[in-house]
Design an enzyme around this catalytic site. Structure first.
Site, PDB file in Angstrom:
ATOM      1  N   ARG A  55       0.844  -1.199   0.000  1.00 28.18           N
ATOM      2  CA  ARG A  55       0.000   0.000   0.000  1.00 28.18           C
ATOM      3  C   ARG A  55       0.880   1.250   0.000  1.00 28.18           C
ATOM      4  O   ARG A  55       1.295   1.735   1.047  1.00 28.18           O
ATOM      5  CB  ARG A  55      -0.939  -0.007   1.213  1.00 28.18           C
ATOM      6  N   ASP A  57       2.219   5.091  -0.232  1.00 28.32           N
ATOM      7  CA  ASP A  57       1.726   6.319   0.385  1.00 28.32           C
ATOM      8  C   ASP A  57       1.432   7.395  -0.661  1.00 28.32           C
ATOM      9  O   ASP A  57       1.746   7.248  -1.845  1.00 28.32           O
ATOM     10  CB  ASP A  57       2.779   6.875   1.353  1.00 28.32           C
ATOM     11  N   TYR A 115      12.399  -1.526  -3.189  1.00 29.74           N
ATOM     12  CA  TYR A 115      12.107  -0.102  -3.381  1.00 29.74           C
ATOM     13  C   TYR A 115      13.344   0.591  -3.924  1.00 29.74           C
ATOM     14  O   TYR A 115      14.475   0.255  -3.556  1.00 29.74           O
ATOM     15  CB  TYR A 115      11.707   0.558  -2.062  1.00 29.74           C
ATOM     16  N   ARG A 206      11.500   5.897   3.417  1.00 31.22           N
ATOM     17  CA  ARG A 206      11.728   7.352   3.416  1.00 31.22           C
ATOM     18  C   ARG A 206      12.485   7.797   4.666  1.00 31.22           C
ATOM     19  O   ARG A 206      13.318   8.703   4.610  1.00 31.22           O
ATOM     20  CB  ARG A 206      10.397   8.076   3.302  1.00 31.22           C
TER      21      ARG A 206
END
Length: 275
Positions: A55, A57, A115, A206
């Protein structure tokens, strides 16, 4: 039957993946497109609801997102691709579709997620990278201490409690996750982080990138990363970095599910970071 889809999307126009009240989300757009393609009559007893591998952001992009859904109609694989894409906005595209066995779950069958964070640095931001990359202002005669960041990454490999890099809104049942690898690619004025793990906490990538940058610009020593990890205290890590440069690049599944690889060369990112 159960169908899996591979997606790419530009996350900048959306309030993230997950359906939210009075918000524009990728899940809403996809379910609306699927419903339009399948037809209202086929959905009366079983509305289409999709399950995703990750999911993402608000503002986060995807190169290799995977979802599944159950439906009572049959279509050819390419028909799913062309048909659903005809109802999607330009910011979202289906790359592939295929039937999967009922035990397949886009979320729970996944054993690895990758990622990539793309970072642009220099004395001035580039308008060409707006919403596509993070930005750090650096004088033209300075660059990151990439070696220090690479050494700092070593303490993160393996299974750890990543509470220090976890958002207060995280819904994960446990802060313990496993990172398999962290690679940092430097090609001025670009810096790329490639992080593989079994799963990630809310804002975890992040928050890691923000902490790496603190070390890379010399505000923190490389040993600081291990100290932050051991503290299990979000307040001592770096602030959450921009979502603009974050890409969900690839989801890995057991081979017997025959899930296609994502079309990574379809992106503007350099091919060498996908090797």
């Amino acid at each position: 039957m159960r169908i899996a889809l591979g997606l790419q999307y530009d996350g900048s126009p959306y309030s993230g993946w997950q359906t939210q009240v009075n918000q524009n989300t990728i899940q809403d757009e996809l379910e609306k497109a699927l419903s339009a393609f399948v037809g209202v009559g086929a959905l009366k007893s079983n509305p289409i609801r999709v399950i995703t591998a990750g999911r993402t952001d608000t503002g986060v992009h995807a190169l290799g997102q995977v979802i599944h859904f159950d439906v009572d109609v049959e279509r050819e694989n390419w028909s799913w691709v062309r048909g659903v894409n005809s109802f999607l906005p330009e910011s979202i595209v289906v790359n592939w579709a295929q039937p999967v066995p009922p035990e397949f779950s886009a979320r729970y069958s996944a054993h690895e997620r990758t990622y990539i964070y793309a970072l642009h640095a220099g004395p001035c931001r580039s308008p060409m990278t707006t919403n596509r990359a993070g930005y750090v202002m650096l004088p033209s005669d300075r660059w990151f201490d990439v070696k220090a960041m690479q050494q700092a990454a070593e303490c993160l490999i393996g299974e750890h409690d990543f509470t220090s890099f976890r958002s207060s809104e995280c819904q994960s049942k446990t802060p313990v996750k496993t990172i398999y690898s962290i690679e940092i690619f430097s090609s001025e004025p670009w810096l790329y982080f490639k992080i593989k793990g079994n799963a990630f906490l809310h804002h975890m990538v992040r928050n890691l990138v923000g902490s790496f940058i603190q070390i890379g610009v010399g505000k923190q020593k490389l040993e600081w990363m291990a100290e932050v990890l051991a503290a299990k205290d979000r307040s001592i890590a770096a602030p959450t970095f921009s979502p603009d440069g974050l890409y969900l690049a690839q989801i890995a599944y057991p081979e017997h599910f025959l899930i296609p690889k994502p079309w990574l060369t379809n992106s503007w990112l350099p091919k060498e970071i996908f090797a």
